[in-house]
Design a protein around this motif. Structure first.
Motif, PDB file in Angstrom:
ATOM      1  N   TYR A 222       0.691  -1.057  -0.125  1.00 15.08           N
ATOM      2  CA  TYR A 222      -0.126  -0.014  -0.046  1.00 15.08           C
ATOM      3  C   TYR A 222       0.826   1.334  -0.027  1.00 15.08           C
ATOM      4  N   ASP A 223       1.895   1.248   0.901  1.00 18.96           N
ATOM      5  CA  ASP A 223       2.509   2.673   0.936  1.00 18.96           C
ATOM      6  C   ASP A 223       3.852   2.696   0.139  1.00 18.96           C
ATOM      7  N   ASN A 224       4.198   1.487  -0.560  1.00 16.03           N
ATOM      8  CA  ASN A 224       5.560   1.505  -1.582  1.00 16.03           C
ATOM      9  C   ASN A 224       5.248   0.728  -2.467  1.00 16.03           C
ATOM     10  N   PRO A 225       4.239   0.944  -3.516  1.00 16.04           N
ATOM     11  CA  PRO A 225       3.782   0.256  -4.635  1.00 16.04           C
ATOM     12  C   PRO A 225       4.892   0.341  -5.573  1.00 16.04           C
ATOM     13  N   ALA A 226       5.201  -0.935  -6.185  1.00 17.17           N
ATOM     14  CA  ALA A 226       6.412  -1.263  -7.084  1.00 17.17           C
ATOM     15  C   ALA A 226       6.229  -0.674  -8.239  1.00 17.17           C
ATOM     16  N   ASN A 227       4.899  -0.523  -8.841  1.00 15.01           N
ATOM     17  CA  ASN A 227       4.844   0.317 -10.241  1.00 15.01           C
ATOM     18  C   ASN A 227       3.285   0.901 -10.162  1.00 15.01           C
ATOM     19  N   MET A 228       3.102   1.411 -11.385  1.00 12.02           N
ATOM     20  CA  MET A 228       1.796   2.171 -11.596  1.00 12.02           C
ATOM     21  C   MET A 228       0.680   1.080 -11.348  1.00 12.02           C
ATOM     22  N   PHE A 229       0.564   0.038 -11.781  1.00 11.43           N
ATOM     23  CA  PHE A 229      -0.377  -0.988 -11.692  1.00 11.43           C
ATOM     24  C   PHE A 229      -0.833  -1.220 -10.309  1.00 11.43           C
ATOM     25  N   VAL A 230       0.328  -1.486  -9.455  1.00 16.22           N
ATOM     26  CA  VAL A 230      -0.020  -1.782  -7.938  1.00 16.22           C
ATOM     27  C   VAL A 230      -0.576  -0.498  -7.441  1.00 16.22           C
ATOM     28  N   ALA A 231      -0.106   0.481  -7.636  1.00 15.06           N
ATOM     29  CA  ALA A 231      -0.453   1.897  -7.029  1.00 15.06           C
ATOM     30  C   ALA A 231      -1.964   2.224  -7.203  1.00 15.06           C
ATOM     31  N   GLY A 232      -2.158   1.860  -8.491  1.00 11.89           N
ATOM     32  CA  GLY A 232      -3.580   2.237  -9.106  1.00 11.89           C
ATOM     33  C   GLY A 232      -4.695   1.054  -8.560  1.00 11.89           C
ATOM     34  N   PHE A 233      -4.097  -0.282  -8.610  1.00 14.21           N
ATOM     35  CA  PHE A 233      -5.257  -1.289  -8.129  1.00 14.21           C
ATOM     36  C   PHE A 233      -5.385  -1.339  -6.733  1.00 14.21           C
ATOM     37  N   MET A 234      -4.580  -1.153  -5.879  1.00 10.68           N
ATOM     38  CA  MET A 234      -4.658  -1.342  -4.498  1.00 10.68           C
ATOM     39  C   MET A 234      -4.915   0.056  -3.639  1.00 10.68           C
ATOM     40  N   GLY A 235      -5.932  -0.190  -2.814  1.00 10.38           N
ATOM     41  CA  GLY A 235      -6.741   1.085  -2.067  1.00 10.38           C
ATOM     42  C   GLY A 235      -8.026   1.406  -2.703  1.00 10.38           C
ATOM     43  N   SER A 236      -8.790   2.008  -1.933  1.00  9.90           N
ATOM     44  CA  SER A 236     -10.254   2.407  -2.507  1.00  9.90           C
ATOM     45  C   SER A 236     -10.368   3.712  -1.477  1.00  9.90           C
ATOM     46  N   PRO A 237     -10.506   4.746  -2.289  1.00  8.45           N
ATOM     47  CA  PRO A 237     -10.231   4.914  -3.535  1.00  8.45           C
ATOM     48  C   PRO A 237      -8.818   4.592  -3.995  1.00  8.45           C
ATOM     49  N   SER A 238      -8.582   4.527  -5.221  1.00  8.21           N
ATOM     50  CA  SER A 238      -6.994   4.303  -5.529  1.00  8.21           C
ATOM     51  C   SER A 238      -6.268   5.464  -5.498  1.00  8.21           C
ATOM     52  N   MET A 239      -5.078   5.057  -5.434  1.00 10.56           N
ATOM     53  CA  MET A 239      -3.840   6.250  -5.499  1.00 10.56           C
ATOM     54  C   MET A 239      -4.058   7.254  -6.758  1.00 10.56           C
ATOM     55  N   ASN A 240      -3.966   8.681  -6.138  1.00 15.70           N
ATOM     56  CA  ASN A 240      -3.958   9.410  -7.626  1.00 15.70           C
ATOM     57  C   ASN A 240      -2.652   9.207  -8.330  1.00 15.70           C
ATOM     58  N   LEU A 241      -2.651   9.289  -9.578  1.00 15.20           N
ATOM     59  CA  LEU A 241      -1.605   9.222 -10.469  1.00 15.20           C
ATOM     60  C   LEU A 241      -1.856  10.447 -11.538  1.00 15.20           C
ATOM     61  N   PHE A 242      -0.931  11.336 -11.595  1.00 14.90           N
ATOM     62  CA  PHE A 242      -0.917  12.291 -12.407  1.00 14.90           C
ATOM     63  C   PHE A 242       0.469  12.924 -12.769  1.00 14.90           C
ATOM     64  N   PRO A 243       0.693  13.663 -14.117  1.00 17.03           N
ATOM     65  CA  PRO A 243       1.855  13.805 -14.513  1.00 17.03           C
ATOM     66  C   PRO A 243       2.502  15.145 -13.912  1.00 17.03           C
ATOM     67  N   ALA A 244       3.704  15.312 -13.720  1.00 14.95           N
ATOM     68  CA  ALA A 244       4.536  16.340 -13.116  1.00 14.95           C
ATOM     69  C   ALA A 244       5.926  16.365 -13.682  1.00 14.95           C
ATOM     70  N   ARG A 245       6.620  17.407 -13.527  1.00 17.88           N
ATOM     71  CA  ARG A 245       7.941  17.509 -13.757  1.00 17.88           C
ATOM     72  C   ARG A 245       8.793  18.037 -12.462  1.00 17.88           C
ATOM     73  N   VAL A 246       9.868  17.216 -12.666  1.00 14.96           N
ATOM     74  CA  VAL A 246      10.832  17.637 -11.497  1.00 14.96           C
ATOM     75  C   VAL A 246      11.700  18.828 -11.756  1.00 14.96           C
ATOM     76  N   THR A 247      11.786  19.748 -10.822  1.00 11.43           N
ATOM     77  CA  THR A 247      12.357  20.981 -11.075  1.00 11.43           C
ATOM     78  C   THR A 247      13.151  21.234  -9.924  1.00 11.43           C
ATOM     79  N   ASN A 248      14.029  22.265  -9.883  1.00 11.26           N
ATOM     80  CA  ASN A 248      14.974  22.682  -8.750  1.00 11.26           C
ATOM     81  C   ASN A 248      14.878  24.286  -8.665  1.00 11.26           C
TER      82      ASN A 248
END
Length: 369
Positions: A222-248
């Protein structure tokens, strides 16, 4: 070596491979849940353990003994099916006793075991009824009772609660968990319901496309999903997955995210592990409970960041209110306290706990931090 060892096991039907090289070692007394969507290979793997399906390659061993070529009746396993598989013309007593009769167990011993499991499962008043006179939950208890009399090395459960209504599923989950804690038996349990997986298991194998995507404790998965499938499948509601850019910016590494009104939000990462990915496009993953109202945020976290964003929808759910917004062009679900005054159309401060954020590679979908 575990109590049950699945070693590089595969399953093919002709040229079609439905289960790829699978390695799982189950310790004695463990409760392993195989979870995943329909067609992922979980029931196939369970049937291979039971001996109902042959192993194409690899090995499955129980207590150090290979099960290749061993008939199901000789494996000392007990299986509880989704359909209960009770004999309709027999009483509950007869259903529980039948397997013992087939194994030549004397009547006094059969009666003793029937009494034990009937008391354990609280089905004493049902012993003289037939399955047609029982509710779904009662039939499931009888099926479990029949399995318990076997005193097997491994219990196998194949989606045993899927035919029950929602409330009864919750009740039976509790009963199965109590049973496991009391008896300390080794259980392999198949389900497509990730809530069942999280609440029942000591370890979870998340399966998809014939592969084990992740094997770990409920908390790890639940806390450390190995990939996006696990992240999206486990949990109700499922984990929010959205695009971002890493900045400094001035040495602060953050995820930069576009909001639905065209503004940009910067979410500083809680650790420096993402510094190596500066300038990279990622998929950011944050669970709904880590996006909340300001007063509901985790007071022990030093990485709460406030983002004002438009509210698109609210869904009261009793003890919580789910609030929808949009980040990176994706719908986002936040879990607010029930008494928060918020409505669609508001621009509202969302408190985001970046200690709970994870990052994925958008191409491989594997976790990168």
């Amino acid at each position: 070596m575990g109590f049950l060892d699945i070693k590089n096991a595969t399953k093919s039907y002709g040229a079609v491979k439905v289960l790829y090289e699978t390695d799982i070692s189950v310790e004695e007394g463990e409760f392993l849940v195989l979870v995943g969507p329909s067609g992922c290979g979980k029931s196939t793997l369970l049937n291979m353990i039971a001996g109902l399906e042959d192993v194409t390659s690899g090995d499955i061993a129980i207590k150090g003994r290979s099960m290749i070529g061993v008939k199901p009746a000789e494996r000392n396993i007990a299986m509880v099916f989704q359909s209960y598989a009770l004999y309709p013309n027999m009483t509950v007593r007869g259903n529980i006793s039948f397997g013992m009769e087939m194994h030549g167990i004397a009547k006094p011993e059969r009666e003793r075991k029937i009494g034990e499991v009937a008391e354990l499962l609280q089905i004493q008043p049902l012993l003289d009824r037939k399955p047609g006179q029982l509710s779904g939950g009662q039939r499931q208890r009888v099926a479990m009772g029949r399995a318990l009399t076997r005193d097997p090395d491994v219990f196998l459960f194949d989606e045993p609660l899927s035919n029950l209504d929602a409330k009864l599923r919750v009740d039976m989950r509790t009963e199965i968990k109590k049973l496991h804690q009391k008896l300390g038996t080794t259980i392999v349990y198949v389900t497509h319901d990730q809530i069942e997986a999280l609440t029942l298991s000591t370890r979870i194998a998340v399966m998809y496309g014939g592969y084990v995507q992740q094997l770990g404790t409920p908390k790890e998965v639940y806390d450390n999903p190995a990939n996006m499938f696990v992240a999206g499948f486990m949990g109700s509601p499922s984990m929010n997955l959205f695009p971002a850019r890493v900045t400094n910016h001035d040495g602060t590494i953050a995820a930069e995210v576009r909001l639905s009104d065209g503004t940009q939000a910067r979410l500083p990462f809680a650790s420096g592990t993402m510094a190596a990915h500066e300038g990279r496009e990622i998929v950011l993953g944050i669970r709904p409970e880590a996006i909340t109202d300001r007063d509901g945020a985790d007071r022990n976290s030093s990485a709460i960041h406030i983002v004002e964003a438009p509210v698109e929808l609210t869904e009261p759910a009793g003890s919580d209110t789910f609030v929808a917004t949009n980040m990176g062009g994706k719908d986002i679900t936040a879990r607010f306290r029930a008494d928060v005054q918020v409505k669609a159309g508001d621009r509202f401060p969302f408190a985001i706990n970046m200690e709970k954020a994870v990052a994925f590679d958008p191409k491989t979908e594997a976790r990168i931090a």
